[in-house]
Scaffold this motif. Structure first.
Motif, short mmCIF file in Angstrom:
data_model
loop_
_atom_site.label_atom_id
_atom_site.label_comp_id
_atom_site.label_asym_id
_atom_site.label_seq_id
_atom_site.Cartn_x
_atom_site.Cartn_y
_atom_site.Cartn_z
N ALA A 30 39.06 -2.10 -35.46
CA ALA A 30 38.59 -3.38 -36.34
C ALA A 30 38.09 -2.85 -37.58
O ALA A 30 38.43 -3.62 -38.51
N LEU A 31 37.49 -1.59 -37.53
CA LEU A 31 36.86 -1.09 -38.85
C LEU A 31 38.29 -0.90 -39.71
O LEU A 31 37.90 -1.16 -41.04
N ARG A 32 39.06 -0.23 -39.27
CA ARG A 32 40.21 0.46 -40.11
C ARG A 32 41.04 -0.96 -40.62
O ARG A 32 41.65 -0.76 -41.87
N GLU A 33 41.19 -1.97 -39.53
CA GLU A 33 41.67 -3.04 -40.02
C GLU A 33 40.86 -4.13 -40.78
O GLU A 33 41.37 -5.14 -41.16
N GLU A 34 39.58 -3.79 -41.21
CA GLU A 34 38.47 -4.68 -41.72
C GLU A 34 38.36 -6.01 -41.27
O GLU A 34 38.21 -6.90 -41.78
N ARG A 35 38.34 -5.94 -40.04
CA ARG A 35 38.32 -7.20 -39.31
C ARG A 35 36.73 -7.55 -39.18
O ARG A 35 36.05 -6.64 -38.98
N THR A 36 36.40 -8.80 -39.58
CA THR A 36 34.81 -9.09 -39.24
C THR A 36 34.95 -10.63 -38.67
O THR A 36 36.06 -11.21 -38.31
N GLY A 37 33.57 -10.83 -38.32
CA GLY A 37 33.36 -12.29 -37.68
C GLY A 37 31.96 -12.26 -37.08
O GLY A 37 31.30 -11.30 -37.19
N THR A 38 31.79 -13.39 -36.12
CA THR A 38 30.34 -13.47 -35.74
C THR A 38 30.83 -13.97 -34.09
O THR A 38 31.67 -14.81 -33.94
N THR A 39 30.20 -13.28 -33.21
CA THR A 39 30.40 -13.33 -31.84
C THR A 39 28.82 -13.71 -31.42
O THR A 39 27.85 -13.40 -31.50
N LYS A 50 16.01 -6.85 -17.53
CA LYS A 50 17.26 -6.20 -17.90
C LYS A 50 18.56 -7.13 -17.82
O LYS A 50 18.49 -8.14 -16.67
N VAL A 51 19.39 -7.09 -18.71
CA VAL A 51 20.69 -7.96 -18.69
C VAL A 51 21.52 -7.53 -17.47
O VAL A 51 21.87 -6.58 -17.30
N VAL A 52 21.81 -8.66 -16.75
CA VAL A 52 22.44 -8.66 -15.64
C VAL A 52 24.00 -9.16 -15.98
O VAL A 52 25.22 -8.82 -15.11
N ASP A 53 24.24 -9.91 -16.92
CA ASP A 53 25.44 -10.40 -17.23
C ASP A 53 25.37 -10.87 -18.84
O ASP A 53 24.53 -11.28 -19.47
N CYS A 54 26.68 -10.79 -19.34
CA CYS A 54 26.85 -11.23 -20.56
C CYS A 54 28.21 -11.92 -20.71
O CYS A 54 29.11 -11.69 -20.28
N SER A 55 28.06 -13.28 -21.33
CA SER A 55 29.41 -14.07 -21.67
C SER A 55 29.28 -14.45 -23.16
O SER A 55 28.36 -14.54 -23.91
N ILE A 56 30.59 -14.56 -23.61
CA ILE A 56 31.04 -15.04 -25.03
C ILE A 56 30.81 -16.48 -25.09
O ILE A 56 31.54 -17.12 -24.35
N THR A 57 30.07 -17.06 -25.99
CA THR A 57 30.06 -18.49 -26.07
C THR A 57 30.71 -18.91 -27.12
O THR A 57 31.16 -20.07 -27.34
N ASN A 58 31.04 -17.92 -28.26
CA ASN A 58 31.72 -18.32 -29.47
C ASN A 58 32.30 -17.06 -30.13
O ASN A 58 31.90 -16.07 -30.44
N SER A 59 33.57 -17.06 -29.80
CA SER A 59 34.51 -15.58 -30.16
C SER A 59 34.49 -15.51 -31.70
O SER A 59 34.42 -16.55 -32.60
N SER A 60 34.54 -14.27 -32.03
CA SER A 60 34.60 -13.79 -33.49
C SER A 60 36.00 -13.90 -33.75
O SER A 60 36.45 -13.86 -35.10
N GLY A 61 37.08 -14.16 -32.86
CA GLY A 61 38.41 -14.25 -33.30
C GLY A 61 38.98 -12.94 -32.70
O GLY A 61 40.40 -12.80 -33.03
N HIS A 62 38.35 -11.90 -32.54
CA HIS A 62 38.76 -10.54 -32.28
C HIS A 62 38.20 -10.21 -30.99
O HIS A 62 37.12 -9.99 -30.67
#
Length: 104
Positions: A30-39, A50-62
């Motif tokens: 992602a760094l080489r391809e200069e991809r950015t976004g907000t997750t 402690k964190v027991v689970d993580c889910s994406i609520t809004n994708s960065s697109g990557h």
């Protein structure tokens, strides 16, 4: 007279959320391809803080950026657990975002 029950409290960060995923965590491709976004993510916090689970609520697109966000947050985030009206620790959730920007 008994004290009124305390209001339930949400899980709150015990360490700085800005340190959970940093530019050093950028997936190399992602760094080489200069991809950015907000997750956007939501974690489930156990009674031990402690964190027991993580889910994406809004994708960065990557997907690699999204995966890196959850992997790093799960590994680094620590919380004061949520509490019920009796002050007992209960499972809770916390939502935030990781902004992926190419380091200078």
């Amino acid at each position: 007279v008994a004290a009124p029950p305390a209001p339930p409290k949400p899980a709150t960060p015990r360490n700085n959320p800005a340190t959970w995923a940093t530019p050093n965590d950028y997936p190399s491709r992602a760094l080489r391809e200069e991809r950015t976004g907000t997750t956007g993510f939501r974690v489930t916090v156990g009674t031990d803080g402690k964190v027991v689970d993580c889910s994406i609520t809004n994708s960065s697109g990557h997907s690699d950026l999204d995966d890196a966000a959850c992997a790093n947050v799960t590994r680094r985030a620590r919380f004061k657990p949520a509490t019920d009206s009796s002050g007992n620790p209960v499972q809770g959730t916390y939502s935030n975002r990781v902004r992926w920007v190419i380091p200078e």
